[in-house]
Motif scaffolding. Structure first.
Motif, short mmCIF file in Angstrom:
data_model
loop_
_atom_site.label_atom_id
_atom_site.label_comp_id
_atom_site.label_asym_id
_atom_site.label_seq_id
_atom_site.Cartn_x
_atom_site.Cartn_y
_atom_site.Cartn_z
N VAL A 365 -3.67 14.98 -3.71
CA VAL A 365 -2.99 13.80 -3.19
C VAL A 365 -3.22 13.74 -1.69
O VAL A 365 -3.51 14.75 -1.06
CB VAL A 365 -1.47 13.82 -3.50
N PHE A 366 -3.12 12.52 -1.14
CA PHE A 366 -3.28 12.35 0.30
C PHE A 366 -1.91 12.19 0.95
O PHE A 366 -1.05 11.46 0.45
CB PHE A 366 -4.16 11.13 0.59
N SER A 367 -1.73 12.89 2.06
CA SER A 367 -0.43 12.89 2.74
C SER A 367 -0.10 11.54 3.37
O SER A 367 1.07 11.15 3.43
CB SER A 367 -0.42 13.98 3.82
N SER A 368 -1.12 10.81 3.83
CA SER A 368 -0.90 9.54 4.52
C SER A 368 -1.84 8.49 3.94
O SER A 368 -3.07 8.59 4.11
CB SER A 368 -1.15 9.67 6.02
N MET A 369 -1.25 7.47 3.29
CA MET A 369 -2.08 6.46 2.64
C MET A 369 -1.20 5.30 2.21
O MET A 369 -0.04 5.49 1.84
CB MET A 369 -2.77 7.06 1.41
N SER A 370 -1.73 4.10 2.30
CA SER A 370 -1.03 2.93 1.76
C SER A 370 -1.93 2.24 0.75
O SER A 370 -3.16 2.29 0.85
CB SER A 370 -0.62 1.96 2.87
N LEU A 371 -1.30 1.63 -0.24
CA LEU A 371 -2.04 0.92 -1.29
C LEU A 371 -2.13 -0.54 -0.93
O LEU A 371 -1.13 -1.25 -0.85
CB LEU A 371 -1.32 1.11 -2.64
N GLN A 372 -3.36 -1.03 -0.69
CA GLN A 372 -3.56 -2.43 -0.32
C GLN A 372 -3.59 -3.35 -1.54
O GLN A 372 -3.15 -4.48 -1.48
CB GLN A 372 -4.88 -2.58 0.44
N GLY A 373 -4.15 -2.87 -2.63
CA GLY A 373 -4.27 -3.71 -3.81
C GLY A 373 -5.14 -3.03 -4.84
O GLY A 373 -5.40 -1.83 -4.78
N ARG A 374 -5.61 -3.84 -5.78
CA ARG A 374 -6.41 -3.31 -6.89
C ARG A 374 -7.50 -4.31 -7.24
O ARG A 374 -7.25 -5.53 -7.30
CB ARG A 374 -5.51 -3.05 -8.10
N LEU A 375 -8.71 -3.80 -7.42
CA LEU A 375 -9.83 -4.66 -7.75
C LEU A 375 -9.60 -5.32 -9.10
O LEU A 375 -9.27 -4.67 -10.09
CB LEU A 375 -11.12 -3.83 -7.79
N GLY A 376 -9.75 -6.65 -9.12
CA GLY A 376 -9.51 -7.39 -10.35
C GLY A 376 -10.75 -7.77 -11.09
O GLY A 376 -10.70 -8.55 -12.04
N SER A 377 -11.90 -7.22 -10.68
CA SER A 377 -13.17 -7.52 -11.34
C SER A 377 -13.94 -6.23 -11.51
O SER A 377 -13.52 -5.17 -11.06
CB SER A 377 -13.98 -8.54 -10.53
N SER A 378 -15.10 -6.32 -12.14
CA SER A 378 -15.92 -5.14 -12.35
C SER A 378 -16.53 -4.66 -11.05
O SER A 378 -16.88 -5.45 -10.16
CB SER A 378 -17.03 -5.47 -13.35
N ALA A 392 -2.99 -8.11 -4.75
CA ALA A 392 -2.11 -7.41 -3.82
C ALA A 392 -1.33 -6.32 -4.54
O ALA A 392 -1.09 -6.38 -5.74
CB ALA A 392 -1.14 -8.40 -3.18
N ALA A 393 -0.94 -5.29 -3.77
CA ALA A 393 -0.10 -4.23 -4.33
C ALA A 393 1.24 -4.83 -4.74
O ALA A 393 1.83 -5.63 -4.02
CB ALA A 393 0.11 -3.13 -3.29
N THR A 394 1.68 -4.49 -5.92
CA THR A 394 2.92 -5.06 -6.45
C THR A 394 3.90 -3.96 -6.79
O THR A 394 3.57 -2.77 -6.83
CB THR A 394 2.63 -5.88 -7.73
N GLY A 395 5.12 -4.36 -7.05
CA GLY A 395 6.14 -3.42 -7.50
C GLY A 395 6.56 -2.41 -6.46
O GLY A 395 7.00 -1.31 -6.79
N GLY A 396 6.41 -2.76 -5.18
CA GLY A 396 6.81 -1.84 -4.13
C GLY A 396 5.93 -0.62 -4.01
O GLY A 396 6.34 0.41 -3.47
N ARG A 397 4.68 -0.73 -4.48
CA ARG A 397 3.81 0.43 -4.49
C ARG A 397 2.93 0.52 -3.24
O ARG A 397 2.01 1.34 -3.20
CB ARG A 397 2.90 0.40 -5.72
N ALA A 398 3.18 -0.27 -2.20
CA ALA A 398 2.34 -0.22 -1.01
C ALA A 398 2.43 1.14 -0.32
O ALA A 398 1.45 1.65 0.20
CB ALA A 398 2.73 -1.33 -0.04
N ALA A 399 3.63 1.74 -0.31
CA ALA A 399 3.79 3.07 0.26
C ALA A 399 3.28 4.09 -0.74
O ALA A 399 3.85 4.24 -1.82
CB ALA A 399 5.25 3.33 0.60
N ALA A 400 2.19 4.77 -0.39
CA ALA A 400 1.55 5.65 -1.37
C ALA A 400 1.33 7.05 -0.82
O ALA A 400 0.49 7.80 -1.33
CB ALA A 400 0.22 5.05 -1.80
N ASP A 401 2.09 7.45 0.20
CA ASP A 401 1.96 8.82 0.70
C ASP A 401 2.25 9.81 -0.42
O ASP A 401 3.14 9.60 -1.24
CB ASP A 401 2.95 9.06 1.85
N GLY A 402 1.49 10.88 -0.45
CA GLY A 402 1.73 11.92 -1.44
C GLY A 402 1.29 11.56 -2.84
O GLY A 402 1.82 12.10 -3.80
#
Length: 417
Positions: A365-378, A392-402
């Motif tokens: 896992v990475f100690s410092s990281m934020s989730l920007q979004g997810r690729l919606g195509s191949s 876009a990142a949904t469900g409050g998942r933008a904070a992705a530390d650890g």
């Protein structure tokens, strides 16, 4: 990075072969008693059960938290059909010690997560296992919140045969490969790259990417060094992978980006001097020791090893050497396109030994990281030059530390000097 798709000897084996093929003279009445979960009396008394499809996990998984907020158990289940008849797998269910289901694969989902060994590239999905053939079921079991470790898990495999033979019924459910998942944690690392826009273009866990399904037959066994490996590519502010000619490394704006040590550690391998491959054409017939291209392997404080692969020619030499101690965040190379690759990217993985291919892949896992979004195509669509569709990142998942980036995640890392 583009998405594509021991034999032991002795009388015990002879006895096993006779048991499966001739049925040891079991009468039809006794054979009919063997239904799913109801073994013959002799089997019940001895606590033994016939399992014509044998199975074993390739590793004991280390629970890892993904960017989806879930805890994943990621491993492979090796299965082999010991019957003289073709077997059809009808289901694979992973359960904990209280019979709570962690994963249930049936129908198309099972076909998508199972491959017989030796399957040709692009072969259609199947649930068939011919006599004597082995295959792998790729497991991504999700642990419910609040579950305590160590965790006892088992596997129920549904199997059908064309007809009952001896003590083997035409339809049965086997409970196999029981194991204990210990209370262990993945290694925590600082990011290997800086800034925003980094896309996991080939990685773990649920979808069967080339990394996830890489069962390398090396030194007499199957190796899963790339189980958690990530191919990092970068999308620009317009969500494009490159500008200009797709076959030129200079067209990829992130080519040459600084690659940084993910922890304080020691360099145990440093290879430079190999040329960049031409983007769009994956090199063929490379020797195994050139698959990773120019690369660095670092021994981490906990005894794990980190691989940084496909580095830019000339970017390793002069920065690091074997035996050198490096600090977390120190630049060790630049992102390139050397080795077996068809577009500039950083191949990053953690493993249990200093070998890019003949190792067991470990989660991180990475100690410092934020989730920007997810690729919606191949991922393949990125090579057409059109902007990627990134949700876009949904469900409050933008904070992705650890947490660990999952396949098709776009993430942002801190920028360091």
């Amino acid at each position: 990075m583009r998405k594509t798709r021991t034999t032991r000897r002795g009388c015990a084996l002879v006895a096993a072969a006779l048991l499966l093929s001739a049925g040891l003279g079991i009468t039809p009445a006794a054979a009919s008693e063997l239904t799913a979960g109801t073994p013959p009396a002799a089997t019940r008394d001895s606590h033994d059960a016939i399992t014509p499809v044998v199975a074993s996990p390739t590793t004991v998984p280390v629970p890892v938290r993904g960017t989806d907020g879930k805890t994943h158990l990621v491993y492979e289940l090796a299965v082999a059909n010991m019957s003289p008849q073709p077997a059809t797998l009808t289901g694979v269910r992973v359960q904990d010690g209280d019979d709570h289901t962690l994963l249930n694969l049936t129908g198309s989902a099972l076909k998508a997560h199972f491959r017989p060994s030796g399957s040709a590239a692009g072969a259609p999905p199947t649930d068939q296992l011919s006599p004597g053939r082995q295959g792998f079921v790729w497991i991504d079991a999700v642990v419910p919140p609040g579950t305590s470790l160590p965790l006892r898990i088992s596997h129920d495999i549904g199997v059908t045969y064309p007809k009952a033979v001896g003590i083997i019924p035409a339809k049965m459910t086997e409970r196999v490969a029981t194991m204990t998942v210990p209370d262990r944690h993945p290694v925590v690392l600082s990011p290997p790259l800086d800034g925003a826009g980094w896309l996991n273009g080939n990685g773990c866990c649920d979808q069967l990417t080339p990394h996830r399904t890489a069962a390398n037959p090396l030194n007499g066994t199957s190796r899963f060094a790339e189980r958690f490996a990530i191919d990092f590519v970068r999308l620009d502010s317009g969500n494009r992978l490159y500008h200009g000619a797709a076959d030129k490394v200079a067209s990829y704006p992130y080519y040459g980006a600084p690659v940084r040590a993910v922890a304080a550690g020691e360099i145990v391998s440093a290879v430079d001097g190999l040329p960049d491959a031409t983007p769009g054409s994956n090199p063929a017939h490379l020797p195994l020791d050139e698959y990773a291209g120019n690369h660095v392997i670092e021994r981490l404080p906990g005894g794990e090893y980190a691989l940084y692969a496909h580095l830019k020619p000339g970017s390793v030499k002069g920065r690091v050497h074997v035996g050198q101690k490096v600090a977390a965040g120190a630049q060790i190379a630049q992102l390139g396109n050397s080795g077996k690759t068809d577009a500039p990217h950083l191949h990053f993985q953690v493993m249990d030994r200093p070998d890019a291919l003949a190792a067991n892949g470990l989660p991180f896992v990475f100690s410092s990281m934020s989730l920007q979004g997810r690729l919606g195509s191949s991922v393949d669509d990125l090579f057409g030059g059109e902007p990627a569709r990134v949700g876009a990142a949904t469900g409050g998942r933008a904070a992705a530390d650890g947490s660990m980036p999952l396949y098709l995640d776009q993430v942002s890392f801190p920028v360091r000097p």
